[in-house]
Design an enzyme around this catalytic site. Sequence first.
Site, mmCIF file in Angstrom:
data_model
loop_
_atom_site.group_PDB
_atom_site.id
_atom_site.type_symbol
_atom_site.label_atom_id
_atom_site.label_comp_id
_atom_site.label_asym_id
_atom_site.label_seq_id
_atom_site.Cartn_x
_atom_site.Cartn_y
_atom_site.Cartn_z
ATOM 1 N N ALA A 121 18.567 7.689 23.989
ATOM 2 C CA ALA A 121 18.498 6.830 22.799
ATOM 3 C C ALA A 121 17.056 6.536 22.396
ATOM 4 O O ALA A 121 16.185 6.447 23.268
ATOM 5 C CB ALA A 121 19.227 5.520 23.077
ATOM 6 N N LYS B 96 14.955 13.000 20.037
ATOM 7 C CA LYS B 96 14.825 14.315 20.698
ATOM 8 C C LYS B 96 16.170 15.009 20.814
ATOM 9 O O LYS B 96 16.232 16.236 20.760
ATOM 10 C CB LYS B 96 14.135 14.152 22.053
ATOM 11 C CG LYS B 96 12.722 13.604 21.893
ATOM 12 C CD LYS B 96 11.967 13.517 23.181
ATOM 13 C CE LYS B 96 10.687 12.720 23.014
ATOM 14 N NZ LYS B 96 10.907 11.275 22.693
ATOM 15 N N GLU C 113 22.844 7.889 27.816
ATOM 16 C CA GLU C 113 22.041 6.672 27.609
ATOM 17 C C GLU C 113 22.738 5.515 28.309
ATOM 18 O O GLU C 113 23.938 5.306 28.126
ATOM 19 C CB GLU C 113 21.878 6.386 26.107
ATOM 20 C CG GLU C 113 21.310 5.033 25.762
ATOM 21 C CD GLU C 113 19.925 4.745 26.354
ATOM 22 O OE1 GLU C 113 19.048 5.625 26.301
ATOM 23 O OE2 GLU C 113 19.740 3.642 26.891
ATOM 24 N N ASP D 114 24.612 5.273 33.361
ATOM 25 C CA ASP D 114 23.361 5.406 34.098
ATOM 26 C C ASP D 114 23.257 6.854 34.559
ATOM 27 O O ASP D 114 24.126 7.337 35.298
ATOM 28 C CB ASP D 114 23.395 4.437 35.297
ATOM 29 C CG ASP D 114 22.066 4.374 36.017
ATOM 30 O OD1 ASP D 114 21.369 5.413 36.098
ATOM 31 O OD2 ASP D 114 21.718 3.284 36.507
ATOM 32 N N CYS E 144 5.781 8.433 27.400
ATOM 33 C CA CYS E 144 4.771 8.013 26.423
ATOM 34 C C CYS E 144 3.740 7.120 27.129
ATOM 35 O O CYS E 144 3.199 6.198 26.537
ATOM 36 C CB CYS E 144 5.390 7.346 25.206
ATOM 37 S SG CYS E 144 6.383 5.905 25.563
HETATM 38 N N1 SAM Z 1 14.374 10.449 24.160
HETATM 39 C C1 SAM Z 1 14.557 9.274 23.330
HETATM 40 C C2 SAM Z 1 14.238 9.655 21.905
HETATM 41 O O1 SAM Z 1 13.477 10.589 21.679
HETATM 42 O O2 SAM Z 1 14.750 9.015 20.980
HETATM 43 C C3 SAM Z 1 13.729 8.112 23.832
HETATM 44 C C4 SAM Z 1 14.088 7.735 25.255
HETATM 45 S S1 SAM Z 1 13.323 6.241 25.824
HETATM 46 C C5 SAM Z 1 11.751 6.800 26.264
HETATM 47 C C6 SAM Z 1 14.087 6.048 27.384
HETATM 48 C C7 SAM Z 1 15.561 5.645 27.309
HETATM 49 O O3 SAM Z 1 16.098 5.691 28.647
HETATM 50 C C8 SAM Z 1 15.837 4.223 26.828
HETATM 51 O O4 SAM Z 1 16.719 4.281 25.733
HETATM 52 C C9 SAM Z 1 16.498 3.542 28.018
HETATM 53 O O5 SAM Z 1 17.483 2.596 27.652
HETATM 54 C C10 SAM Z 1 17.110 4.722 28.742
HETATM 55 N N2 SAM Z 1 17.384 4.542 30.179
HETATM 56 C C11 SAM Z 1 16.699 3.785 31.065
HETATM 57 N N3 SAM Z 1 17.222 3.914 32.292
HETATM 58 C C12 SAM Z 1 18.262 4.792 32.202
HETATM 59 C C13 SAM Z 1 19.174 5.345 33.131
HETATM 60 N N4 SAM Z 1 19.139 5.006 34.404
HETATM 61 N N5 SAM Z 1 20.093 6.226 32.685
HETATM 62 C C14 SAM Z 1 20.141 6.557 31.378
HETATM 63 N N6 SAM Z 1 19.307 6.069 30.447
HETATM 64 C C15 SAM Z 1 18.363 5.194 30.850
#
Ligand code: SAM
Length: 295
Positions: free
Chosen positions: A122, A126, A144, A171, A238
């Site tokens: 999310a 990407k 997500e 997760d 990032c």
């Molecule tokens: N790739 C996304 C985009 O381009 O729009 C941005 C991703 S953002 C850097 C990282 C995401 O990882 C967040 O939305 C966060 O809620 C999610 N996240 C964090 N821990 C997670 C987990 N254990 N499993 C799945 N998603 C997770």
Amino acid sequence: MSDIITKKFDIPAALIEKLRGQYGERADGILAAFARERPVTLRVNRLKGDAAAVESELARFSPKRSAFYEDAYILEGAKERELEETALYREGKIYLQSLSSMLPPLFLEPKAGESILDMTAAPGGKTTQLSALSEGGALITACEKDKFRFERLKYNVEKQGAARVTLLNEDARNLNPYFRFDKILLDAPCSGSGTFSPSQPVKWSEKLLFKCISLQRALLLKAFSLLKSGGMLVYSTCSILREENEDAVCSLKGARLVPLEAPVGAPLLPSMEDTLCVEPDGLFEGFFVAKLFKP
Ligand code: SAM
């Protein structure tokens, strides 16, 4: 100079110390870049739109094509809100996205028919780019954990017309261990140390950094276990801190780094051989990318 910047943008002293420790005098340039507002940038969504429509319908913003990616445009002086009011935006023909964040999907090189996991997906910038790059042909699983962000991902996937995308609200560390993918993108949650700008509140803290470091390693390990032998994994953040980037990659045993070609026009910070770290410079935000092969 950097003292003034520190005061104005509240960049925590612990982070400044880390940047100085890792980048020496270049840290001043990085801090100065954080004080500049980046222009609006967007990606043409080839699943629905095309470059000609962007160039004609957004002509009043004088869109300039980026040098490294023909689908990326820079709109100096435009406001996000103005773009969001356009028909192109409402119809999902464009996606507002930072230039650096367009790199990981490009390096993953998604193709039609491949099974691809976007592990932490999310809001979906990407995921939808992976779909567009494969002309809608890749079989994408986008995961997500966060419920609210998952809804945003779902909305964007639908709006952008990205077909063959399976959405999972869970997760990623708990994904079925029997899944296997040809390619995986792990755009990991990170401390965001490459992305500060004057209009955004600074959320960085050492506590957040430590939390991200342990999560990144767990996700990377899981990603590698879900990758087919002969498969490719792109790891990105990032952040521009070694602890979240090179150290994470080096913690993974059995993977082989694949050299990455420097994107034309992107300023680079020194990073481990075969990896890339984009320098924040007022146009690009800081971003790290590594590509790993599973023998
Ligand atoms: N790739 C996304 C985009 O381009 O729009 C941005 C991703 S953002 C850097 C990282 C995401 O990882 C967040 O939305 C966060 O809620 C999610 N996240 C964090 N821990 C997670 C987990 N254990 N499993 C799945 N998603 C997770």
